[in-house]
Design an enzyme around this catalytic site. Structure first.
Site, PDB file in Angstrom:
ATOM      1  N   GLY A   1      -4.048  -5.675  -0.707  1.00 23.83           N
ATOM      2  CA  GLY A   1      -4.859  -4.604  -1.165  1.00 23.83           C
ATOM      3  C   GLY A   1      -3.987  -3.344  -0.734  1.00 23.83           C
ATOM      4  O   GLY A   1      -3.032  -3.599   0.044  1.00 23.83           O
ATOM      5  N   LEU A   2      -4.532  -2.187  -0.942  1.00 20.18           N
ATOM      6  CA  LEU A   2      -3.958  -0.844  -0.843  1.00 20.18           C
ATOM      7  C   LEU A   2      -3.954  -0.668   0.719  1.00 20.18           C
ATOM      8  O   LEU A   2      -4.889  -1.040   1.582  1.00 20.18           O
ATOM      9  CB  LEU A   2      -4.694   0.083  -1.522  1.00 20.18           C
ATOM     10  CG  LEU A   2      -4.403   0.361  -3.019  1.00 20.18           C
ATOM     11  CD1 LEU A   2      -5.478   1.374  -3.518  1.00 20.18           C
ATOM     12  CD2 LEU A   2      -3.097   0.541  -3.493  1.00 20.18           C
ATOM     13  N   SER A   3      -3.319   0.415   1.181  1.00 21.52           N
ATOM     14  CA  SER A   3      -3.411   0.737   2.574  1.00 21.52           C
ATOM     15  C   SER A   3      -4.574   1.425   2.649  1.00 21.52           C
ATOM     16  O   SER A   3      -5.058   2.162   1.806  1.00 21.52           O
ATOM     17  CB  SER A   3      -2.058   1.657   2.797  1.00 21.52           C
ATOM     18  OG  SER A   3      -2.035   2.445   4.004  1.00 21.52           O
ATOM     19  N   GLY A   4      -5.260   0.900   3.783  1.00 23.51           N
ATOM     20  CA  GLY A   4      -6.502   1.544   4.144  1.00 23.51           C
ATOM     21  C   GLY A   4      -7.787   0.738   3.320  1.00 23.51           C
ATOM     22  O   GLY A   4      -8.717   1.312   3.518  1.00 23.51           O
TER      23      GLY A   4
ATOM     24  N   GLY B   1      -8.870  -2.046   4.255  1.00 24.73           N
ATOM     25  CA  GLY B   1      -9.473  -2.799   5.281  1.00 24.73           C
ATOM     26  C   GLY B   1      -8.861  -4.220   5.244  1.00 24.73           C
ATOM     27  O   GLY B   1      -9.418  -5.125   5.947  1.00 24.73           O
ATOM     28  N   LYS B   2      -7.875  -4.551   5.051  1.00 25.68           N
ATOM     29  CA  LYS B   2      -7.164  -5.756   5.187  1.00 25.68           C
ATOM     30  C   LYS B   2      -7.147  -6.264   6.463  1.00 25.68           C
ATOM     31  O   LYS B   2      -7.733  -7.290   6.872  1.00 25.68           O
ATOM     32  CB  LYS B   2      -5.743  -5.902   4.526  1.00 25.68           C
ATOM     33  CG  LYS B   2      -5.504  -5.413   2.978  1.00 25.68           C
ATOM     34  CD  LYS B   2      -4.223  -5.478   2.460  1.00 25.68           C
ATOM     35  CE  LYS B   2      -3.418  -4.793   3.228  1.00 25.68           C
ATOM     36  NZ  LYS B   2      -3.720  -3.265   3.047  1.00 25.68           N
ATOM     37  N   SER B   3      -6.707  -5.597   7.314  1.00 26.39           N
ATOM     38  CA  SER B   3      -6.557  -6.047   8.664  1.00 26.39           C
ATOM     39  C   SER B   3      -7.671  -6.144   9.529  1.00 26.39           C
ATOM     40  O   SER B   3      -8.149  -7.230  10.156  1.00 26.39           O
ATOM     41  CB  SER B   3      -5.583  -5.128   9.518  1.00 26.39           C
ATOM     42  OG  SER B   3      -4.142  -4.882   9.044  1.00 26.39           O
TER      43      SER B   3
ATOM     44  N   SER C   1       1.589  -6.123   0.264  1.00 27.32           N
ATOM     45  CA  SER C   1       2.539  -7.140  -0.680  1.00 27.32           C
ATOM     46  C   SER C   1       2.052  -6.783  -2.112  1.00 27.32           C
ATOM     47  O   SER C   1       1.061  -7.197  -2.979  1.00 27.32           O
ATOM     48  CB  SER C   1       1.878  -8.570  -0.655  1.00 27.32           C
ATOM     49  OG  SER C   1       0.391  -8.621  -0.272  1.00 27.32           O
TER      50      SER C   1
END
Length: 334
Positions: free
Chosen positions: A171-174, A176-178, A245
């Site tokens: 997903g995009l930066s920001g 919420g992946k992490s 990615s």
């Protein structure tokens, strides 16, 4: 008596698994087989070659996956001068090292056009993007052999009483992946699952600290992470990865590294305007001001999954709700 170009039927004395792409040769003069080569490549596509991207290589009836390293040089067709370059543009001719995912039966192009000439095919579009000639196998390709071990990945998984998985958060930066991956890992640990979380920023502090954010570096970033995730899955772990990615081709490359069903693509679906409004690390602000180049979503593309295994919408879900939804979708983990 059969002649070249005719279709023939051959009966073998022994039961041998032989199919399209295999090569039959005389025992006293077998062709070579290797998985790393030097080659001349003619680039035929409007889009420049992406160093490190996985393409299909077709040589005769053999089709293998191949990656191309940064060219050693391009050739000026008028003067034959060797020029430094980082990639190959339309109609460029260059010399580069290539690596295939399995041994390729070949002969140098100077000896055999049939076993020395190849084409390159884009895996996503199926366009023919290049053609080339093999010079020779790299020496290291002949000196490195796979070492069989007795303790298999099945044994490792059995000891942990679980099925290995790679949970690939994209997903995009920001987006919420992490945060969501961390919540999923906490829930899996409460279920006594053996896990490990690979986070994009953390990996760039060590393994990938030498990589930048160009398209080629992003491709290499994901290739390395994919190899590490595969090794961890071989050890029987459930691996969680949180990386932007951005390219479908590299996510698909990692999927193909693993047995069917072990790669789970999780799309953390967040609109660009929402991710930019969060901007926890201040990266979007830097990108908009021009200080930060090659930032995904601003001046570098993001290719969202077309058919993810699991999708969570962080506008509608809290991180905790998204994690709970993912774990439910994963059940049973055994």
């Amino acid at each position: 008596l059969a002649v070249a170009g005719q279709s023939v039927t051959i009966c073998l004395a022994d039961e041998i698994d032989c199919s399209r792409g295999d090569v039959i040769a005389t025992a006293d003069q077998p062709p070579q087989a290797a998985d790393q080569f030097e080659a001349t490549i003619v680039w035929m596509d409007d889009d420049a070659m992406l160093v490190g991207r996985s393409y299909w290589l077709k040589l005769g009836t053999q089709i293998v996956s191949v990656t191309v390293q940064q060219p050693k040089y391009t050739v000026n067709v008028n003067t034959l001068e060797h020029l430094a370059c980082k990639t190959l543009e339309l109609n460029a001719i260059g010399v580069a090292e290539i690596a295939t995912d399995k041994p390729l039966v070949f002969e140098p192009y100077a000896d055999s056009r049939t076993l020395g000439g190849f084409i390159l095919i884009d895996k996503i579009t199926n366009r023919t993007v290049g053609a080339g000639m093999l010079h020779f196998a790299l020496r290291r390709a002949q000196n490195v052999h796979w070492q069989a071990t007795d303790i298999t990945r099945e044994v490792h998984a059995s000891l942990k009483n679980q099925k290995p998985k790679v949970l690939w958060f994209t997903g995009l930066s920001g987006s919420g992946k992490s945060t969501i991956a961390n919540e999923v890992e906490k829930r899996l640990n409460l279920m006594n699952r053996h896990t490990f979380l690979l986070d994009g920023d953390n990996v760039r502090h060590g393994l990938n600290r030498d990589l930048g954010f160009t398209e080629a570096d992003r491709i290499e970033n994901i290739r390395r992470v994919g190899e590490v995730a595969k090794l961890m899955a071989d050890a029987g772990l459930i691996v969680l990865t949180a990386f932007i990615s951005p390219f479908r081709a590299e996510r698909e490359m990692v999927r193909k590294m693993l047995p069917e069903g072990e790669f789970v693509e999780i799309f953390v679906d967040t609109p660009l305007e929402v991710a930019e409004a969060r901007d926890v690390k201040g990266l979007y602000k830097k990108a908009r001001s021009g200080v930060l180049k090659n930032f995904t979503g601003i001046d570098s593309p993001y290719e969202p999954p077309e058919d993810p295994d699991i999708r969570v919408n962080t506008v509608e879900m809290t991180p905790e709700e998204a994690a709970e939804h993912i774990v439910r979708q994963l059940m049973p983990l055994k």
